[in-house]
Design an enzyme around this catalytic site. Structure first.
Site, mmCIF file in Angstrom:
data_model
loop_
_atom_site.group_PDB
_atom_site.id
_atom_site.type_symbol
_atom_site.label_atom_id
_atom_site.label_comp_id
_atom_site.label_asym_id
_atom_site.label_seq_id
_atom_site.Cartn_x
_atom_site.Cartn_y
_atom_site.Cartn_z
ATOM 1 N N ASP A 47 -11.273 2.983 3.945
ATOM 2 C CA ASP A 47 -11.711 1.581 3.882
ATOM 3 C C ASP A 47 -13.223 1.493 3.669
ATOM 4 O OD1 ASP A 47 -9.804 -0.476 4.081
ATOM 5 O OD2 ASP A 47 -9.458 -0.050 6.211
ATOM 6 N N GLN A 72 -4.909 -1.257 9.581
ATOM 7 C CA GLN A 72 -4.866 -2.601 9.025
ATOM 8 C C GLN A 72 -5.518 -3.602 9.985
ATOM 9 O OE1 GLN A 72 -3.719 -3.289 5.935
ATOM 10 N NE2 GLN A 72 -4.018 -5.485 6.112
ATOM 11 N N LYS A 87 0.844 -1.210 0.000
ATOM 12 C CA LYS A 87 0.000 0.000 0.000
ATOM 13 C C LYS A 87 0.872 1.251 0.000
ATOM 14 C CE LYS A 87 -3.921 -2.204 2.244
ATOM 15 N NZ LYS A 87 -4.479 -2.692 3.500
#
Ligand code: GUN
Length: 296
Positions: A120, A97, A53
């Site tokens: 997200d 995460q 990422k």
């Protein structure tokens, strides 16, 4: 024989477009989108994702802020970091995460993220906006699924879409997005009766169950589009002792013979997730700065 939906190439095209958009935003508005990624603990798979990422964030010209915290970090310490990132004007996207260590409540952490920076799309505010059909940050893997399905058939109107899997991260948001595409949507799961028979009625089949090669070729309607979200590592003794390989939730070789288009694993949905994360970060930056997409 189905055609392959090349997620790697489509994700690469998306990043190329995004690089140009980001360059324009920097040049015309002096805004450089910034993505903060927070990793707690030492899960090897998570470390790989986070590295990937950060690398791709920088490659499209955005700022990457990486925060790596030890496993024993308390929930309060993590909430304090999220609060700092919420208040940091150089940060437009925040990704914590998952999974988090067991002593940290994931829901509490997700709800602490400013919905405007929730790239997200996991915050209840964004979930609610998605369901209501309002402007929202939409979860990345589901967005990727829609882009791939539309690459095979631009207009999905009237398709019967069957989604196998009802997770908050994939199954449920994919269902909402397909509804917005005017599909007739069925969400199937482990308690669904006659799953093979139901799948065989799908014009668009989305497999997101996390069961290696569960969906067989004779479950697929001839001419259907198959989007395989599964990423499962299984033993591959044919490659040598102790070797493994990645497979999806669909028995690929069988489905390939029946479907009209299918995503491979790897190289299908997987590469789309980070590309859509970067797209969300760009969009979050525009909205936070009050810049219309038309001005870019
Ligand atoms: N872990 C595995 N996939 C994801 C994802 O898409 N977002 C976050 N935050 N964690 C993950």
């Amino acid at each position: 024989m189905a055609s392959l939906i090349d997620g790697k190439a489509i994700a690469s095209d998306l990043r190329t477009q995004l690089s140009a958009d980001v360059a324009g935003l920097v040049k015309d508005h002096g805004v450089k989108p910034g993505l903060a990624v927070v990793l707690v603990g030492e899960d090897p798979a998570s470390e790989v994702y986070v590295r990937s990422k950060s690398k791709q964030t920088v490659e499209v010209g955005m700022e990457s802020f990486k925060h790596t915290l030890p496993t024993e970090t308390s929930e309060q310490e993590l909430l304090d970091l999220v609060a700092r990132l919420n208040n940091d004007d150089t940060v437009h996207g925040i990704l914590v995460q998952l999974p988090l260590p067991n002593h940290i409540n994931e829901g509490r952490v997700i709800e602490a993220i400013d919905p405007a920076k929730d790239v997200d799309g996991f915050h209840p505010v964004n979930i609610g906006r998605l369901v209501a059909g309002e402007e929202a940050l939409v979860p990345c893997t589901p967005q990727g699924c829609i882009i791939l399905a539309k690459s095979a058939q631009a207009d999905l109107t009237g398709c019967h879409a069957v989604i196998v899997g009802r997770s908050n991260i994939v199954g449920k948001p994919v269902a909402q997005l397909l509804l917005q595409e005017n599909c007739t949507v069925t969400i199937a799961h482990s308690r669904t009766r006659d799953l093979p028979g139901l799948c065989a009625t799908a014009d668009l089949l989305v497999a997101a169950v996390g069961q290696p090669e569960m969906i067989r070729g004779d479950w697929v309607k001839p001419g259907a589009i198959v989007i395989d979200v599964g990423i499962n590592r299984i033993p591959a003794p044919e490659k040598g002792e102790g070797k493994s390989r990645l497979v999806g939730d669909v028995k690929f070789d069988e489905a390939l013979e029946v479907a009209s288009a299918i995503t491979p694993v790897p190289g299908g949905v997987g590469p789309m997730t980070i590309a859509c994360l970067l797209k969300n970060t760009y969009q979050a930056a525009l909205r936070i700065q009050g810049i219309s997409e038309l001005d870019c």
